[in-house]
Design a protein around this motif. Structure first.
Motif, PDB file in Angstrom:
ATOM      1  N   ARG A 198       0.824  -1.209   0.000  1.00 42.82           N
ATOM      2  CA  ARG A 198       0.000   0.000   0.000  1.00 42.82           C
ATOM      3  C   ARG A 198       0.865   1.270   0.000  1.00 42.82           C
ATOM      4  N   ALA A 199       1.886   1.309   0.845  1.00 44.77           N
ATOM      5  CA  ALA A 199       2.734   2.499   0.955  1.00 44.77           C
ATOM      6  C   ALA A 199       3.558   2.730  -0.312  1.00 44.77           C
ATOM      7  N   VAL A 200       4.076   1.652  -0.896  1.00 40.03           N
ATOM      8  CA  VAL A 200       4.860   1.785  -2.128  1.00 40.03           C
ATOM      9  C   VAL A 200       3.958   2.265  -3.263  1.00 40.03           C
ATOM     10  N   ALA A 201       2.774   1.702  -3.382  1.00 43.18           N
ATOM     11  CA  ALA A 201       1.839   2.137  -4.426  1.00 43.18           C
ATOM     12  C   ALA A 201       1.491   3.616  -4.259  1.00 43.18           C
ATOM     13  N   LYS A 202       1.272   4.022  -3.015  1.00 44.52           N
ATOM     14  CA  LYS A 202       0.937   5.433  -2.758  1.00 44.52           C
ATOM     15  C   LYS A 202       2.122   6.335  -3.118  1.00 44.52           C
ATOM     16  N   ALA A 203       3.333   5.933  -2.713  1.00 49.48           N
ATOM     17  CA  ALA A 203       4.527   6.732  -3.012  1.00 49.48           C
ATOM     18  C   ALA A 203       4.768   6.818  -4.523  1.00 49.48           C
ATOM     19  N   GLN A 204       4.408   5.773  -5.241  1.00 55.35           N
ATOM     20  CA  GLN A 204       4.596   5.760  -6.690  1.00 55.35           C
ATOM     21  C   GLN A 204       3.381   6.318  -7.438  1.00 55.35           C
ATOM     22  N   LYS A 205       2.427   6.834  -6.666  1.00 54.69           N
ATOM     23  CA  LYS A 205       1.212   7.448  -7.221  1.00 54.69           C
ATOM     24  C   LYS A 205       0.453   6.504  -8.160  1.00 54.69           C
ATOM     25  N   ALA A 206       0.406   5.238  -7.768  1.00 54.57           N
ATOM     26  CA  ALA A 206      -0.367   4.237  -8.516  1.00 54.57           C
ATOM     27  C   ALA A 206      -1.741   4.159  -7.856  1.00 54.57           C
ATOM     28  N   ASN A 207      -2.670   4.971  -8.331  1.00 55.77           N
ATOM     29  CA  ASN A 207      -3.976   5.102  -7.692  1.00 55.77           C
ATOM     30  C   ASN A 207      -5.076   4.297  -8.381  1.00 55.77           C
ATOM     31  N   PHE A 208      -4.852   3.914  -9.632  1.00 53.25           N
ATOM     32  CA  PHE A 208      -5.886   3.234 -10.405  1.00 53.25           C
ATOM     33  C   PHE A 208      -5.449   1.815 -10.731  1.00 53.25           C
ATOM     34  N   THR A 209      -6.419   0.921 -10.774  1.00 48.32           N
ATOM     35  CA  THR A 209      -6.118  -0.461 -11.122  1.00 48.32           C
ATOM     36  C   THR A 209      -7.041  -0.905 -12.246  1.00 48.32           C
ATOM     37  N   PRO A 210      -6.528  -1.746 -13.130  1.00 44.33           N
ATOM     38  CA  PRO A 210      -5.140  -2.192 -13.218  1.00 44.33           C
ATOM     39  C   PRO A 210      -4.260  -1.138 -13.889  1.00 44.33           C
ATOM     40  N   THR A 211      -3.058  -1.014 -13.387  1.00 49.14           N
ATOM     41  CA  THR A 211      -2.045  -0.180 -14.010  1.00 49.14           C
ATOM     42  C   THR A 211      -0.807  -1.033 -14.202  1.00 49.14           C
ATOM     43  N   VAL A 212      -0.226  -0.969 -15.388  1.00 49.31           N
ATOM     44  CA  VAL A 212       1.045  -1.629 -15.670  1.00 49.31           C
ATOM     45  C   VAL A 212       2.091  -0.541 -15.821  1.00 49.31           C
ATOM     46  N   ARG A 213       3.196  -0.705 -15.091  1.00 52.12           N
ATOM     47  CA  ARG A 213       4.304   0.252 -15.167  1.00 52.12           C
ATOM     48  C   ARG A 213       5.598  -0.539 -15.293  1.00 52.12           C
ATOM     49  N   LEU A 214       6.490  -0.063 -16.137  1.00 54.64           N
ATOM     50  CA  LEU A 214       7.800  -0.690 -16.278  1.00 54.64           C
ATOM     51  C   LEU A 214       8.850   0.156 -15.583  1.00 54.64           C
ATOM     52  N   PHE A 215       9.828  -0.533 -14.982  1.00 57.04           N
ATOM     53  CA  PHE A 215      10.890   0.124 -14.218  1.00 57.04           C
ATOM     54  C   PHE A 215      12.249  -0.321 -14.716  1.00 57.04           C
ATOM     55  N   ASP A 216      13.226   0.593 -14.566  1.00 51.15           N
ATOM     56  CA  ASP A 216      14.609   0.206 -14.795  1.00 51.15           C
ATOM     57  C   ASP A 216      15.198  -0.270 -13.466  1.00 51.15           C
ATOM     58  N   ALA A 217      16.450  -0.668 -13.482  1.00 53.19           N
ATOM     59  CA  ALA A 217      17.077  -1.247 -12.290  1.00 53.19           C
ATOM     60  C   ALA A 217      17.298  -0.232 -11.175  1.00 53.19           C
ATOM     61  N   ASP A 218      17.143   1.056 -11.455  1.00 49.09           N
ATOM     62  CA  ASP A 218      17.262   2.087 -10.425  1.00 49.09           C
ATOM     63  C   ASP A 218      15.904   2.469  -9.847  1.00 49.09           C
ATOM     64  N   GLY A 219      14.861   1.762 -10.274  1.00 42.84           N
ATOM     65  CA  GLY A 219      13.520   2.036  -9.756  1.00 42.84           C
ATOM     66  C   GLY A 219      12.828   3.206 -10.422  1.00 42.84           C
TER      67      GLY A 219
END
Length: 162
Positions: free
Chosen positions: A106-127
């Motif tokens: 929950r906290a990581v999703a909030k910090a990453q502003k992922a408020n809607f589902t489903p959401t797909v996001r891609l990340f690099d190795a630095d986050g």
């Protein structure tokens, strides 16, 4: 003869309704995000992005998204092109974030502003997020293509060669 055909046709809807629906099972899921810092080391070594599905309990669109993503994650070729993880925005399950700090889904999703589902996001190795999020299902017929294209772009960003 007409009665026989009518009797056969009358049974067709009953026979069709007895077949199980071709829908994804609620148990089909992606690997839960547990330690993003450790995953980042794998991503860095293999020049591979991470695909995160932000999901939540009771989201039927999330079930549909997983029906595309779970086979992609399991496929031998695609599974080697990206790490697949799921973060549940309504869960207090523990999670180590990209910086190594203890947190929750929950906290990581909030910090990453992922408020809607489903959401797909891609990340690099630095986050860091790569490209645009895929929010919702857009046109469901093209969902797999959207995801494939996003993974390909993320791999280019990370300098991966196919």
């Amino acid at each position: 003869m007409v009665r026989k055909v009518a009797a056969i046709l009358a049974c067709v809807p009953v026979a069709l309704s007895a077949a199980p629906p071709l829908q994804p099972k609620l148990t089909d899921t992606l690997p839960q995000a547990i330690n993003l810092e450790r995953d980042a080391a794998t991503m860095r070594a293999q020049r591979m992005p991470m695909l995160v599905l932000y999901s939540q309990d009771g989201c039927h669109f999330c079930v549909t998204a997983r029906s595309y993503l779970v086979p992609m994650a399991a496929a031998e070729v695609r599974g080697r092109h990206a790490l697949f993880r799921q973060i549940d925005i309504d869960s207090d399950a523990t999670l180590v974030d990209f910086s190594g700090a203890q947190s929750t889904h929950r906290a990581v999703a909030k910090a990453q502003k992922a408020n809607f589902t489903p959401t797909v996001r891609l990340f690099d190795a630095d986050g860091r997020a790569i490209g645009e999020d895929i929010v919702g299902l857009r046109l469901e017929d093209f969902y797999g293509l959207y995801v494939d294209n996003a993974i390909a772009q993320a791999r280019l960003h990370m300098g991966a060669s196919d």
